[in-house]
Design a protein around this motif. Structure first.
Motif, PDB file in Angstrom:
ATOM      1  N   ALA A 131      19.738  40.154 136.740  1.00 13.69           N
ATOM      2  CA  ALA A 131      19.589  39.880 138.144  1.00 13.69           C
ATOM      3  C   ALA A 131      20.086  38.416 138.233  1.00 13.69           C
ATOM      4  O   ALA A 131      20.691  37.990 139.319  1.00 13.69           O
ATOM      5  N   GLY A 132      19.771  37.456 137.220  1.00 15.68           N
ATOM      6  CA  GLY A 132      20.089  35.902 137.490  1.00 15.68           C
ATOM      7  C   GLY A 132      21.778  35.749 137.386  1.00 15.68           C
ATOM      8  O   GLY A 132      22.172  34.915 138.296  1.00 15.68           O
ATOM      9  N   PHE A 150      29.851  42.705 145.997  1.00 19.90           N
ATOM     10  CA  PHE A 150      30.214  43.395 145.114  1.00 19.90           C
ATOM     11  C   PHE A 150      30.430  42.676 143.534  1.00 19.90           C
ATOM     12  O   PHE A 150      29.874  43.231 142.623  1.00 19.90           O
ATOM     13  N   LEU A 151      30.869  41.305 143.673  1.00 19.92           N
ATOM     14  CA  LEU A 151      31.051  40.607 142.596  1.00 19.92           C
ATOM     15  C   LEU A 151      29.644  40.307 142.135  1.00 19.92           C
ATOM     16  O   LEU A 151      29.479  40.357 140.720  1.00 19.92           O
ATOM     17  N   ALA A 152      28.596  39.999 143.067  1.00 18.75           N
ATOM     18  CA  ALA A 152      27.201  39.873 142.302  1.00 18.75           C
ATOM     19  C   ALA A 152      26.662  40.994 141.846  1.00 18.75           C
ATOM     20  O   ALA A 152      26.176  41.027 140.805  1.00 18.75           O
ATOM     21  N   ALA A 153      26.986  42.261 142.675  1.00 26.90           N
ATOM     22  CA  ALA A 153      26.547  43.620 141.702  1.00 26.90           C
ATOM     23  C   ALA A 153      27.206  43.511 140.282  1.00 26.90           C
ATOM     24  O   ALA A 153      26.577  43.997 139.553  1.00 26.90           O
ATOM     25  N   ALA A 154      28.574  43.315 140.135  1.00 26.89           N
ATOM     26  CA  ALA A 154      29.266  43.478 139.076  1.00 26.89           C
ATOM     27  C   ALA A 154      28.610  42.728 138.204  1.00 26.89           C
ATOM     28  O   ALA A 154      28.729  42.763 136.693  1.00 26.89           O
ATOM     29  N   GLY A 155      28.336  41.413 138.483  1.00 25.28           N
ATOM     30  CA  GLY A 155      27.578  40.471 137.583  1.00 25.28           C
ATOM     31  C   GLY A 155      26.565  40.860 136.923  1.00 25.28           C
ATOM     32  O   GLY A 155      26.154  40.467 135.854  1.00 25.28           O
ATOM     33  N   ILE A 156      25.811  41.885 137.533  1.00 23.54           N
ATOM     34  CA  ILE A 156      24.426  42.528 136.976  1.00 23.54           C
ATOM     35  C   ILE A 156      24.825  43.403 135.557  1.00 23.54           C
ATOM     36  O   ILE A 156      24.432  43.164 134.717  1.00 23.54           O
ATOM     37  N   VAL A 205      25.470  50.296 143.308  1.00 23.65           N
ATOM     38  CA  VAL A 205      26.015  49.442 142.049  1.00 23.65           C
ATOM     39  C   VAL A 205      24.949  48.365 141.479  1.00 23.65           C
ATOM     40  O   VAL A 205      24.887  48.376 140.384  1.00 23.65           O
ATOM     41  N   ALA A 206      24.457  47.331 142.173  1.00 27.70           N
ATOM     42  CA  ALA A 206      23.251  46.587 141.710  1.00 27.70           C
ATOM     43  C   ALA A 206      22.021  47.426 140.969  1.00 27.70           C
ATOM     44  O   ALA A 206      21.780  47.100 139.929  1.00 27.70           O
ATOM     45  N   GLY A 207      21.654  48.272 141.950  1.00 26.01           N
ATOM     46  CA  GLY A 207      20.271  48.762 141.384  1.00 26.01           C
ATOM     47  C   GLY A 207      20.814  49.746 140.041  1.00 26.01           C
ATOM     48  O   GLY A 207      19.895  49.632 139.071  1.00 26.01           O
TER      49      GLY A 207
END
Length: 160
Positions: free
Chosen positions: A60-61, A93-99, A39-41
């Motif tokens: 990414a930040g 997942f929340l970090a990936a969603a933040g992207i 998801v992040a990629g």
């Protein structure tokens, strides 16, 4: 390639990842790292495709900042209640969603996730399942719904 078609392509793939995520979290109670990384990629690929390398760095930040904030909230909640209220997979997942949605999209994601989780809990209660303060409910599917709807809302608002 038109922006709407580009969005649709990335969105369809994200929906597929979201479906897999929901099934795994419901069945096993985890969100695998490989899925969060996917998801992040995909989100980084979209950010770079749409806005260039600077947009990718900004995305990414945002993801890193959101991940750190929710990791700290997870730790604080554990220190306070001595139970885990949010799984580490959910934090990732929340970090990936933040992207995907940035810090500005986070409140709508969380609102949608919380409301859909509450609706699911109410339906479970009404259908006879005993719900207590200790009842565990996988939150990944609701976070996925929140991410997908937040993206659609951002797309609509951006298109107006």
């Amino acid at each position: 390639m038109p922006a709407d078609l580009e969005f649709a392509g990335f969105f369809v793939i994200l929906c597929l990842f979201g479906g897999v995520l929901a099934l795994i979290d419901i069945r096993h109670g985890i969100i695998p790292d490989w899925l969060n990384l996917s998801v992040a990629g995909l989100g980084l690929a979209r950010a770079v495709t749409v806005g260039g390398s600077v947009a990718g760095i900004e995305a990414a930040g945002s993801g890193a900042a959101i991940g750190l904030i929710f990791w700290l909230l997870r730790r604080l909640y554990f220190e306070w209640r001595k139970i885990q209220g949010l799984g580490l997979g959910d934090v990732k997942f929340l970090a990936a969603a933040g992207i995907w949605i940035g810090v500005a999209g986070l409140p709508i994601l969380l609102l949608i996730a919380a409301l859909t989780a509450l609706a699911a809990a109410a339906i479970m209660q009404l259908t006879g399942r005993a719900m207590t303060r200790r009842t565990s409910l996988p939150f990944g599917p609701f976070l996925t719904i929140g991410l997908l709807l937040a993206l659609v809302i951002q797309q609509i608002i951006g298109a107006i």
